[in-house]
Design a protein around this motif. Sequence first.
Motif, mmCIF file in Angstrom:
data_model
loop_
_atom_site.group_PDB
_atom_site.id
_atom_site.type_symbol
_atom_site.label_atom_id
_atom_site.label_comp_id
_atom_site.label_asym_id
_atom_site.label_seq_id
_atom_site.Cartn_x
_atom_site.Cartn_y
_atom_site.Cartn_z
ATOM 1 N N ASP A 255 41.939 53.928 10.649
ATOM 2 C CA ASP A 255 42.382 53.395 11.849
ATOM 3 C C ASP A 255 44.068 53.868 11.819
ATOM 4 O OD1 ASP A 255 40.235 52.248 12.720
ATOM 5 O OD2 ASP A 255 40.596 50.462 11.896
ATOM 6 N N PHE A 256 44.480 54.550 12.830
ATOM 7 C CA PHE A 256 45.747 55.091 12.975
ATOM 8 C C PHE A 256 46.533 54.435 14.025
ATOM 9 C CE2 PHE A 256 43.315 58.484 11.000
ATOM 10 C CZ PHE A 256 44.358 59.049 10.206
ATOM 11 N N GLU A 257 47.606 53.950 13.814
ATOM 12 C CA GLU A 257 48.494 53.489 14.981
ATOM 13 C C GLU A 257 49.821 53.660 14.776
ATOM 14 O OE1 GLU A 257 48.727 48.998 15.427
ATOM 15 O OE2 GLU A 257 47.081 49.217 14.039
ATOM 16 N N GLY A 258 50.512 53.646 16.021
ATOM 17 C CA GLY A 258 51.922 54.096 16.108
ATOM 18 C C GLY A 258 52.519 54.405 17.473
ATOM 19 N N GLU A 259 53.346 55.498 17.357
ATOM 20 C CA GLU A 259 53.994 55.850 18.583
ATOM 21 C C GLU A 259 54.208 57.529 18.479
ATOM 22 O OE1 GLU A 259 58.266 55.662 20.927
ATOM 23 O OE2 GLU A 259 57.518 53.956 19.736
ATOM 24 N N ILE A 260 53.765 58.036 19.500
ATOM 25 C CA ILE A 260 53.823 59.585 19.727
ATOM 26 C C ILE A 260 54.764 59.764 20.916
ATOM 27 C CG2 ILE A 260 51.745 60.155 18.491
ATOM 28 C CD1 ILE A 260 50.304 60.032 21.145
ATOM 29 N N GLU A 261 55.204 61.107 20.960
ATOM 30 C CA GLU A 261 55.675 61.692 22.108
ATOM 31 C C GLU A 261 54.863 62.843 22.741
ATOM 32 O OE1 GLU A 261 60.064 63.813 23.517
ATOM 33 O OE2 GLU A 261 59.822 63.082 21.395
ATOM 34 N N VAL A 262 54.712 62.923 24.002
ATOM 35 C CA VAL A 262 54.007 63.817 24.411
ATOM 36 C C VAL A 262 54.824 65.150 24.761
ATOM 37 C CG1 VAL A 262 52.846 64.547 26.649
ATOM 38 C CG2 VAL A 262 52.768 62.152 25.792
ATOM 39 N N MET A 263 54.453 66.173 24.154
ATOM 40 C CA MET A 263 55.118 67.480 24.072
ATOM 41 C C MET A 263 54.416 68.591 25.221
ATOM 42 S SD MET A 263 57.335 66.716 21.831
ATOM 43 C CE MET A 263 58.173 67.989 21.992
ATOM 44 N N ASP A 264 53.210 68.421 25.473
ATOM 45 C CA ASP A 264 52.467 69.224 26.390
ATOM 46 C C ASP A 264 51.477 68.329 27.063
ATOM 47 O OD1 ASP A 264 50.622 70.784 27.626
ATOM 48 O OD2 ASP A 264 51.084 72.581 26.287
ATOM 49 N N ALA A 265 51.836 67.796 28.263
ATOM 50 C CA ALA A 265 50.963 67.037 28.892
ATOM 51 C C ALA A 265 49.583 67.152 29.059
ATOM 52 C CB ALA A 265 51.617 66.383 30.350
ATOM 53 N N GLU A 266 49.410 68.395 29.534
ATOM 54 C CA GLU A 266 48.161 68.983 29.782
ATOM 55 C C GLU A 266 47.062 68.989 28.639
ATOM 56 O OE1 GLU A 266 45.846 73.034 31.997
ATOM 57 O OE2 GLU A 266 47.948 72.510 32.077
ATOM 58 N N LEU A 267 47.807 69.699 27.500
ATOM 59 C CA LEU A 267 47.043 69.709 26.303
ATOM 60 C C LEU A 267 46.552 68.382 25.681
ATOM 61 C CD1 LEU A 267 45.969 71.758 24.340
ATOM 62 C CD2 LEU A 267 48.000 71.611 23.197
#
Length: 293
Positions: A255-267
């Motif tokens: 189980d992974f959790e945390g925060e990410i930033e979208v770099m390529d919204a479509e992908l």
Amino acid sequence: MYFSRIRIRPDVRDLHLLVSGNGYGAHQLLWKLFPGDEKRSFIFREEVAREQMPFHKGVKGEPVFYLVSGSQPISDHPIFAVESKTYAPKLANGECLAFRLRANPTIARKEEGKKNSSRHDVVMDAQYHLLREIAADMSISTLGDKSKIKKNIIEAWLQIGNSPLIEERLQGIIAANDRYAEVPITSLKPFELLDWALKAQMDKALETWFAGKCERLGCAMVRDDLKRRLKFQAEGYQWHALPRKGKDAGFSSVDFEGEIEVMDAELFTKALFDGIGPAKGFGCGLTSSFPQK
């Protein structure tokens, strides 16, 4: 696309004893919610109903399933109570999201004498290689499985006594992981030091695996502003045996959790629909995410 929450109907609650934790059985039952689909068109994740719904009054350990699917599941199933809504996330580059993912982290490696690459469990692979390296440094056998090599290392360590070079190496592995900054590495006994180093090695391997997935799926891991630590954790490693497929068959989940930033919204949106990593038919790969405030 559709996002659904699937619960077991109150009049068949005993079914949870057969379904809960059984990825293969759950997959086969959930597929019946899509009677017209010859191929699996959904990804899912199992959770504990009481943990997900504070006012839930069902039986202890009752599962709740989250599904992402291309078609809408039927709502009149005799076993499942189905709640569905249209799933069309609108993401933007630079947006930060909190996420949760249950995945099957594996790594492909070309092996001598084999034409095709073989897939290895990331956690077991990382720990096994560290144990073999430590055993080689101690000039003891590197043969056998992980538990045997670990046992040989501890026995040799207790017989030989203090081994500064090995201790320094293990301490360095622990110290290199900022999640273990509070571990008293200089006062640990040999077997404790080895266990902490194996945990740190596991964490690093999972972090590397997830970072690689992010790079290919249009997102990036995020660090906090104060200590520059990754807003990320991986826990709940489990091995799921699949006896129908063979004696040693199975898969792992983390189980992974945390925060990410979208770099390529479509992908990244495509990854939300398609799932991340292998073992999707066994409840892995579905990412749930929501904007960070």
